[in-house]
Design a protein around this motif. Structure first.
Motif, short mmCIF file in Angstrom:
data_model
loop_
_atom_site.label_atom_id
_atom_site.label_comp_id
_atom_site.label_asym_id
_atom_site.label_seq_id
_atom_site.Cartn_x
_atom_site.Cartn_y
_atom_site.Cartn_z
N GLU A 61 0.86 -1.18 0.00
CA GLU A 61 0.00 0.00 0.00
C GLU A 61 0.90 1.23 0.00
OE1 GLU A 61 -2.91 0.13 3.06
OE2 GLU A 61 -3.40 -2.00 2.91
N SER A 62 0.51 2.26 -0.70
CA SER A 62 1.30 3.48 -0.72
C SER A 62 0.37 4.68 -0.78
CB SER A 62 2.25 3.49 -1.92
OG SER A 62 1.53 3.44 -3.13
N TYR A 63 0.89 5.83 -0.37
CA TYR A 63 0.11 7.07 -0.39
C TYR A 63 0.79 8.04 -1.35
CZ TYR A 63 -2.24 11.33 1.06
OH TYR A 63 -2.97 12.49 1.07
N SER A 64 0.02 8.56 -2.29
CA SER A 64 0.56 9.50 -3.26
C SER A 64 0.28 10.92 -2.81
CB SER A 64 -0.06 9.27 -4.65
OG SER A 64 0.27 7.98 -5.13
N VAL A 65 1.31 11.72 -2.71
CA VAL A 65 1.17 13.12 -2.31
C VAL A 65 0.90 13.94 -3.56
CG1 VAL A 65 2.29 15.11 -1.25
CG2 VAL A 65 2.73 12.80 -0.38
N THR A 66 -0.25 14.61 -3.60
CA THR A 66 -0.64 15.45 -4.75
C THR A 66 -1.22 16.76 -4.25
OG1 THR A 66 -2.89 14.52 -4.82
CG2 THR A 66 -1.19 13.41 -6.14
N ILE A 67 -1.38 17.71 -5.16
CA ILE A 67 -2.08 18.95 -4.87
C ILE A 67 -3.13 19.17 -5.95
CG2 ILE A 67 -0.21 20.05 -3.59
CD1 ILE A 67 0.61 21.50 -6.12
N GLU A 68 -4.11 20.01 -5.68
CA GLU A 68 -5.23 20.20 -6.59
C GLU A 68 -5.08 21.45 -7.45
OE1 GLU A 68 -8.91 20.10 -4.52
OE2 GLU A 68 -8.63 18.07 -3.76
N GLU A 69 -3.88 21.99 -7.51
CA GLU A 69 -3.66 23.17 -8.34
C GLU A 69 -2.24 23.14 -8.89
OE1 GLU A 69 -4.61 26.23 -5.56
OE2 GLU A 69 -2.71 26.09 -4.51
N THR A 70 -2.00 23.89 -9.95
CA THR A 70 -0.68 23.93 -10.58
C THR A 70 0.19 24.97 -9.87
OG1 THR A 70 -1.62 23.27 -12.71
CG2 THR A 70 0.56 24.28 -12.73
N ARG A 71 1.28 24.49 -9.26
CA ARG A 71 2.18 25.37 -8.50
C ARG A 71 3.63 25.02 -8.81
NH1 ARG A 71 -0.45 27.45 -3.86
NH2 ARG A 71 1.52 28.43 -3.31
N LYS A 72 4.53 25.92 -8.41
CA LYS A 72 5.96 25.69 -8.62
C LYS A 72 6.64 25.35 -7.30
CE LYS A 72 9.85 27.69 -11.18
NZ LYS A 72 10.31 28.85 -11.97
N ILE A 73 7.49 24.32 -7.32
CA ILE A 73 8.18 23.85 -6.12
C ILE A 73 9.33 24.80 -5.79
CG2 ILE A 73 9.44 21.96 -5.05
CD1 ILE A 73 6.57 21.26 -5.62
N ALA A 74 9.35 25.30 -4.56
CA ALA A 74 10.47 26.13 -4.11
C ALA A 74 11.57 25.25 -3.52
CB ALA A 74 10.00 27.17 -3.09
N THR A 75 11.19 24.36 -2.59
CA THR A 75 12.18 23.45 -1.99
C THR A 75 11.54 22.09 -1.73
OG1 THR A 75 11.62 24.18 0.26
CG2 THR A 75 13.44 25.31 -0.84
N LEU A 89 7.03 18.64 7.31
CA LEU A 89 7.06 19.45 6.10
C LEU A 89 7.71 18.66 4.97
CD1 LEU A 89 6.54 22.22 4.77
CD2 LEU A 89 8.84 22.90 5.52
N LEU A 90 7.00 18.51 3.85
CA LEU A 90 7.52 17.76 2.70
C LEU A 90 8.02 18.70 1.60
CD1 LEU A 90 4.72 15.04 2.34
CD2 LEU A 90 6.86 14.92 3.65
N PHE A 91 7.21 19.72 1.26
CA PHE A 91 7.57 20.64 0.18
C PHE A 91 7.22 22.07 0.60
CE2 PHE A 91 6.31 16.69 -1.92
CZ PHE A 91 7.43 16.42 -2.71
N THR A 92 7.97 23.02 0.04
CA THR A 92 7.62 24.43 0.15
C THR A 92 7.35 24.94 -1.27
OG1 THR A 92 9.07 24.71 2.06
CG2 THR A 92 8.35 26.71 0.91
N LEU A 93 6.21 25.60 -1.46
CA LEU A 93 5.82 26.11 -2.77
C LEU A 93 6.12 27.60 -2.86
CD1 LEU A 93 2.30 24.41 -3.05
CD2 LEU A 93 4.52 23.49 -3.77
N GLU A 94 6.30 28.07 -4.09
CA GLU A 94 6.48 29.51 -4.28
C GLU A 94 5.20 30.25 -3.92
OE1 GLU A 94 7.94 30.48 -8.12
OE2 GLU A 94 9.90 29.51 -7.82
N ASP A 95 5.36 31.43 -3.33
CA ASP A 95 4.22 32.18 -2.80
C ASP A 95 3.54 32.97 -3.94
OD1 ASP A 95 2.35 33.25 -1.16
OD2 ASP A 95 3.70 34.69 -0.18
N THR A 96 2.90 32.25 -4.83
CA THR A 96 2.18 32.87 -5.94
C THR A 96 0.85 32.14 -6.12
OG1 THR A 96 3.27 31.41 -7.54
CG2 THR A 96 4.28 33.57 -7.17
N ASP A 97 -0.07 32.79 -6.84
CA ASP A 97 -1.33 32.12 -7.16
C ASP A 97 -1.06 30.94 -8.08
OD1 ASP A 97 -2.86 33.82 -5.66
OD2 ASP A 97 -3.31 35.18 -7.33
N SER A 98 -1.95 29.96 -8.02
CA SER A 98 -1.83 28.82 -8.92
C SER A 98 -2.13 29.24 -10.35
CB SER A 98 -2.81 27.72 -8.50
OG SER A 98 -4.14 28.13 -8.72
#
Length: 590
Positions: A61-75, A89-98
């Motif tokens: 069994e595995s869990y897939s990490v996803t998001i519901e909008e298009t964003r850019k990965i910062a770290t 904390l897994l990812f940090t996204l850039e502080d912009t709208d999707s």
């Protein structure tokens, strides 16, 4: 006499020697031209059944990490194989709208501009605009009835014009019949000819304008009908989506809520599809309306000119009739002239009524077209407003944390990567969940394995503490004639490790065992070729005979079979060339 007998004897001896030599060489040449085969004798004994397979370790069994909008990965804040806990904390996204929100905002601005343009172009009042926004405009049936009524008024007015013209023509014919005037009518006749020429030219211009106007008007009517149908379909889809959404929001049972969510998503897809079709219909309608506006003026001018020229011709004929009546029976002439005056006035009134009905028809069409355009533009704008609000509400901020505790088995993005909605960014193996390895085998091999069998690991080169047990046997989804052996892996294993497993240690005695290399197969099934010997004056001759068999079980080198065998036969294992049934062969030992 004795010499003669000796000669005959010597000749006979020489002939026999030559025949013997030729027979020997012929036999030798024939033997070396035959296919050489190797054989082994059929035996009995034990066969240990084993099934082998290779594969890579996977998470059960595995869990897939996803998001519901298009964003850019910062770290990316964790590494592969890292242990994570819920909330880490897994990812940090850039502080912009999707991208979805940016696109929705842009579309909303365009829709607002289109709506305002439609309102101003239609020239409606504030009250009428507010009525449309409140959804209180006329229904599709009402619109169709209004257009049909306007069309009928034009049709009736045209019929009145035709009747009045027929009355005028009839009276003129009567005037011609009773007229015996000898007055000079040259000028009046020339005026009639000139009027007829101008009328003919005007009618030709009208015909030309109609040929350009009619297909454009037909396309406009079809586009209007298509737009109205698309609007109705979209309104129905929106109602169904709102109902599904309400059912989802009202549901409290988790299991039923998932089903309601599927229904809501399906309704949303249908609504979006209907919206796209509505937008396409609106675009088509706008194009057709623009095309109609381009030809409407020319058509109206040509129609007006044709009416004027027709009236001018009528007046010219009237003047000619008056001139011809000079010297005719005054009472009858006056009576016919009075009738002609009345009929001509009626024709003029009928043409005026036709022009008025045609203008009213255009006003009705433009009004309804404007209402439909405004209603569609308003709906598009409000839908986009809701979409923007929805995207703003579900915006996830800049931090993505782990929803479970477990081990990171895969990271599919890096810093700087733009992630689309629902793309898998990371895979987490939940803690205390099993690892598995699976491989495909034939149905016969699957029958030798049981759930719970222990598998031997053949390539555990580093001596890791690893064990494998058969946990399930299922149909192979890629090849329905095969089965998948699924083994639970325990110990020092990680996702992606590759192993070769051997399963099955059961031994049994069999009466008929042949080398596996001797088993052949064609469209009729499996078979072996055995050696049959036939004695001849020149020695034994060997032939390949086919025996059909069924394979009971096999190991790496031997197979237990059943067939028409006594148990002492020699089977052909290898050949220097392909051979056929009943073909003569040569034994490798000879």
């Amino acid at each position: 006499m004795t010499d003669r007998k000796d000669k005959i004897k010597n000749i006979t001896i020489i002939f026999l020697l030559v025949m013997l030599i030729l027979t020997f060489f012929s036999n030798t040449i024939m033997n070396y031209s035959l296919v050489e085969v190797s054989t082994q004798q059929v035996t009995s004994g034990q066969i240990t059944s084993k099934v082998r397979g290779s594969g890579s370790v996977e998470a059960s069994e595995s869990y897939s990490v996803t998001i519901e909008e298009t964003r850019k990965i910062a770290t990316v804040n964790v590494k592969k194989d890292a242990e994570v806990a819920t909330g880490d904390l897994l990812f940090t996204l850039e502080d912009t709208d999707s991208d979805e929100l940016d696109t929705a905002k842009k579309s909303l601005n365009e829709a607002q501009a289109a709506y305002e343009s439609a309102v101003l172009t239609a020239g409606i009042t504030v009250a009428e605009r507010q009525s449309i926004e409140a959804g209180k405009g006329s229904s599709l049936t009402q619109k169709q009835n209004e257009i049909a009524a306007a069309n009928q008024r034009v049709k009736d007015a045209q019929a009145a014009v035709d009747a009045a013209q027929a009355s005028v023509d009839k009276i003129k014919a009567q005037i011609d019949a009773v007229s015996n005037s000898t007055a000079d009518t040259t000028a009046e006749e020339k005026a009639v000819l000139d009027a007829e020429k101008k009328n003919s030219e005007a009618q030709d211009s009208l015909t030309s304008a109609e040929s350009a106007y009619t297909p454009v008007k037909s396309a406009y009517d079809a586009a209007l009908s298509g737009l109205q149908s698309a609007q109705s379909a979209y309104d129905e889809a929106v109602a169904e989506y709102n109902a599904a959404k309400k059912a989802y929001n009202d549901e409290t049972d988790a299991t039923k809520k998932a089903s309601k969510k599927d229904a809501m998503d399906a309704a949303e897809l249908a609504m979006n599809k209907a919206k796209r079709q509505l937008d396409t219909a609106q675009s088509t309608f706008n194009t057709c309306q623009a095309n109609l506006n381009k030809v409407q003026g020319s058509y109206d001018s040509a129609k007006s000119a044709a009416t004027d020229s027709k009236n001018a011709l009528s007046n010219a004929n009237y003047n000619l009739s008056v001139k011809k009546l000079t010297g005719t029976n005054t009472a009858e002439a006056n009576n016919l002239q009075a009738q002609l005056n009345t009929a001509t006035a009626a024709l003029t009134d009928a043409n005026t009524a036709l022009t008025s009905a045609t203008n009213d028809q255009k006003k009705v069409t433009d009004k309804i077209s404007g209402e439909v355009t405004i209603a569609s533009a308003y709906k598009t704008m409000t839908d986009l407003q809701e979409e923007v609000e929805k995207l703003q509400a579900k915006s996830i901020g800049t931090e993505i944390t782990s929803p479970i505790s477990g081990t990171v088995t895969d990271i599919s993005v890096t810093a700087g990567t733009t992630v689309n909605a629902n793309d898998v960014m990371m895979t987490i193996q939940p803690e205390n969940k099993a690892y598995v390895l699976q491989f495909s085998v034939t149905e016969n091999q699957a029958k030798k394995v049981r759930v719970g069998d222990t598998a031997e690991i053949l390539n555990n080169w580093y001596g890791n503490d690893v064990s494998a047990v058969v946990s399930a046997i299922r149909k192979d989804p890629q090849n329905r004639s095969n089965s998948m052996i699924i083994c639970e892996m325990k110990g020092d294993v990680s996702v992606g490790d590759s192993y070769t497993l051997s399963i099955g240690e059961q031994s049994s005695n069999y009466d008929t065992i042949v080398p596996t290399s001797a088993i052949r197969e064609d469209s009729n099934g499996k078979f072996i070729l055995i050696i049959e010997s036939k004695s001849t004056p020149l020695g034994n001759r060997y032939y390949a005979r086919r025996v059909d068999v069924d394979v009971i079980t096999s190991d790496d080198t031997k197979s237990a079979v059943t067939g028409a065998l006594e148990g002492y036969e020699y089977v052909i294992t290898t050949t220097t060339k392909p051979i056929k049934e009943n073909e003569q062969v040569r034994l490798a030992s000879e």
